[in-house]
Design a protein around this motif. Structure first.
Motif, PDB file in Angstrom:
ATOM      1  N   PRO A   3      -8.412 -10.036  -5.954  1.00 51.13           N
ATOM      2  CA  PRO A   3      -8.635 -10.160  -7.401  1.00 51.13           C
ATOM      3  C   PRO A   3      -8.141  -8.932  -8.168  1.00 51.13           C
ATOM      4  CG  PRO A   3     -10.712  -9.784  -6.250  1.00 51.13           C
ATOM      5  CD  PRO A   3      -9.658  -9.905  -5.204  1.00 51.13           C
ATOM      6  N   GLU A   4      -7.883  -7.838  -7.470  1.00 54.92           N
ATOM      7  CA  GLU A   4      -7.442  -6.625  -8.156  1.00 54.92           C
ATOM      8  C   GLU A   4      -5.934  -6.639  -8.398  1.00 54.92           C
ATOM      9  OE1 GLU A   4      -9.538  -4.250  -9.253  1.00 54.92           O
ATOM     10  OE2 GLU A   4     -11.224  -5.418  -8.469  1.00 54.92           O
ATOM     11  N   CYS A   5      -5.160  -6.863  -7.294  1.00 47.19           N
ATOM     12  CA  CYS A   5      -3.714  -6.724  -7.449  1.00 47.19           C
ATOM     13  C   CYS A   5      -2.956  -8.029  -7.221  1.00 47.19           C
ATOM     14  CB  CYS A   5      -3.197  -5.651  -6.495  1.00 47.19           C
ATOM     15  SG  CYS A   5      -3.413  -6.093  -4.765  1.00 47.19           S
ATOM     16  N   GLY A   6      -3.629  -9.091  -6.785  1.00 49.75           N
ATOM     17  CA  GLY A   6      -2.955 -10.371  -6.605  1.00 49.75           C
ATOM     18  C   GLY A   6      -2.269 -10.522  -5.268  1.00 49.75           C
ATOM     19  N   PHE A   7      -2.532  -9.619  -4.323  1.00 49.28           N
ATOM     20  CA  PHE A   7      -1.937  -9.723  -2.981  1.00 49.28           C
ATOM     21  C   PHE A   7      -2.516 -10.933  -2.249  1.00 49.28           C
ATOM     22  CE2 PHE A   7      -2.432  -8.722   1.549  1.00 49.28           C
ATOM     23  CZ  PHE A   7      -1.097  -8.620   1.906  1.00 49.28           C
ATOM     24  N   GLN A  62      -4.757  -5.288   1.812  1.00 51.25           N
ATOM     25  CA  GLN A  62      -3.989  -4.235   2.478  1.00 51.25           C
ATOM     26  C   GLN A  62      -3.370  -3.255   1.484  1.00 51.25           C
ATOM     27  OE1 GLN A  62      -1.174  -6.392   4.825  1.00 51.25           O
ATOM     28  NE2 GLN A  62      -2.768  -7.301   6.095  1.00 51.25           N
ATOM     29  N   LYS A  63      -3.268  -3.685   0.204  1.00 46.96           N
ATOM     30  CA  LYS A  63      -2.574  -2.839  -0.767  1.00 46.96           C
ATOM     31  C   LYS A  63      -3.539  -1.927  -1.506  1.00 46.96           C
ATOM     32  CE  LYS A  63       1.585  -5.472  -1.616  1.00 46.96           C
ATOM     33  NZ  LYS A  63       2.202  -6.466  -2.491  1.00 46.96           N
ATOM     34  N   LYS A  79      -6.674  -7.904 -13.081  1.00 45.80           N
ATOM     35  CA  LYS A  79      -6.688  -6.888 -14.132  1.00 45.80           C
ATOM     36  C   LYS A  79      -5.326  -6.800 -14.800  1.00 45.80           C
ATOM     37  CE  LYS A  79     -10.447  -3.947 -12.740  1.00 45.80           C
ATOM     38  NZ  LYS A  79     -10.826  -2.753 -11.970  1.00 45.80           N
ATOM     39  N   ASN A  80      -4.260  -7.118 -14.012  1.00 46.12           N
ATOM     40  CA  ASN A  80      -2.921  -6.940 -14.558  1.00 46.12           C
ATOM     41  C   ASN A  80      -2.397  -8.195 -15.244  1.00 46.12           C
ATOM     42  OD1 ASN A  80      -2.743  -8.371 -12.299  1.00 46.12           O
ATOM     43  ND2 ASN A  80      -1.223  -7.095 -11.257  1.00 46.12           N
ATOM     44  N   ARG A 120     -11.077 -16.304  -2.148  1.00 45.76           N
ATOM     45  CA  ARG A 120     -10.291 -17.480  -1.800  1.00 45.76           C
ATOM     46  C   ARG A 120      -9.426 -17.889  -2.985  1.00 45.76           C
ATOM     47  NH1 ARG A 120     -10.879 -21.824   2.128  1.00 45.76           N
ATOM     48  NH2 ARG A 120     -12.441 -20.508   3.060  1.00 45.76           N
ATOM     49  N   LYS A 121      -8.145 -18.148  -2.739  1.00 46.87           N
ATOM     50  CA  LYS A 121      -7.249 -18.561  -3.813  1.00 46.87           C
ATOM     51  C   LYS A 121      -7.669 -19.935  -4.323  1.00 46.87           C
ATOM     52  CE  LYS A 121      -2.441 -18.975  -5.072  1.00 46.87           C
ATOM     53  NZ  LYS A 121      -1.088 -19.270  -4.597  1.00 46.87           N
TER      54      LYS A 121
END
Lengths: 197, 113
Positions: free
Chosen positions: A157-161, A177-178, A195-196, A185-186
């Protein structure tokens, strides 16, 4: 009105004896009719008093509902009590049951087969005659197929990885991992609060 | 000994049907007399209960083995109580002729031994 059809009960193994005989009977009492204990009643006693399962676990083993199991068990106790008190024989036979069979896998032709006749053990594959056969654990393989069938993705949820979801491992315990935050879960409710974005 | 095979068509060149209850045809093959019989499945388009109905049809022919791609969840208990062996063959390309040849080969080996 025909009565409701009985669910066929699963019995894992046939009993080792066909019945029981009382001894030391008084004369005159010897020509009593034997008590017929059904296979399902024998199985109920075995599961709940020998294997020490509770009625719910035992009912799952026999493929019936918990109330049905309790009725089978009650009738088994009643029959055994009657046989003890009146000094009758017990014969174990009949009942609406089937004996559970195991699955096997042939390495040569890749087929799966079961062995409904427990008395004869299997040596050859019934299709190609190959002797390289394995016992096949149906229950364990079931989870395997679910594992493959799960194509969900975990998303951060933070960076979309995104990464592939592992069956049996909750996304919320996975770490991105990032950016080292917990995954979601997507497609679930909160997964789009990037956030972005 | 008779064997039932689920088939997609009514010829030896048809492939094995991956479903048991709703297969197009049953092939009843007698290993001893080598007689082959094709039975169209009346339960092909059944809404429900196709499996048990098909078991009844196949069991009425006194088969001792059934070859199919997949069996439904209601089938195993019925076939176990009838002592019919299930053989699951997950190869949709397999032709009926090839399966019958495999069975013949097996029978030949057994009679030698």
């Amino acid at each position: 009105m025909t009565p409701r059809i009985k669910i066929i009960r699963k019995v894992s193994d046939p009993p080792v004896v066909k019945g029981f005989n009382p001894y030391g009977l008084e004369l005159g009492n010897q020509k009593l009719e034997p008590i017929n204990l059904f296979y399902e009643e024998y199985e109920a006693i075995r599961l709940s008093d020998y294997d020490m399962l509770n009625h719910y676990q035992a009912s799952v083993m026999m493929g019936v509902s918990r109330p049905t199991f309790t009725r089978i068990y009650a009738s088994a106790l009643q029959k055994i009590a009657k046989a003890f008190v009146e000094g009758r024989q017990i014969s174990i036979e009949g009942g609406k049951v089937y004996f559970d069979s195991d699955w096997y896998h042939c390495k040569k032709c890749g087929c799966y087969f079961n062995n409904p006749e427990k008395e004869n053990s299997v040596i050859n594959c019934p299709l190609c005659g190959n002797q390289q056969i394995d016992k096949f654990d149906y229950e364990n393989n079931k989870t395997d197929t679910i594992n493959k069938a799960c194509y969900d993705m975990c998303i951060c949820p933070e960076c979309g990885f995104e990464q592939e979801h592992q069956f049996g491992q909750p996304c919320s315990t996975q770490i991105c991992q990032k950016c080292n935050s917990f995954m979601k879960r997507k497609g679930s409710k909160n997964c789009r609060n990037f956030k972005n974005q | 000994m008779k064997v039932a095979i689920t088939s997609t068509g009514d010829s030896l060149e048809s492939t094995i049907d991956q479903r048991f209850g709703r297969c197009a045809y049953f092939v009843i093959y007698d290993i001893e007399s080598k007689a082959i019989e094709f039975i169209p499945n009346p339960n092909k388009d059944a809404e429900e209960g196709a499996g048990p109905a098909s078991v009844q049809l196949v069991a009425s022919r006194n088969v001792s083995k059934i070859v199919s791609g997949e069996f439904g969840m209601k089938i195993k208990s019925l076939l176990d109580s009838l002592k019919i062996q299930m053989i699951v063959l997950k190869e949709p390309e397999k032709k009926i002729r090839e399966i019958i040849e495999m069975l013949n080969h097996l029978n030949l080996n057994n009679s030698k031994a």
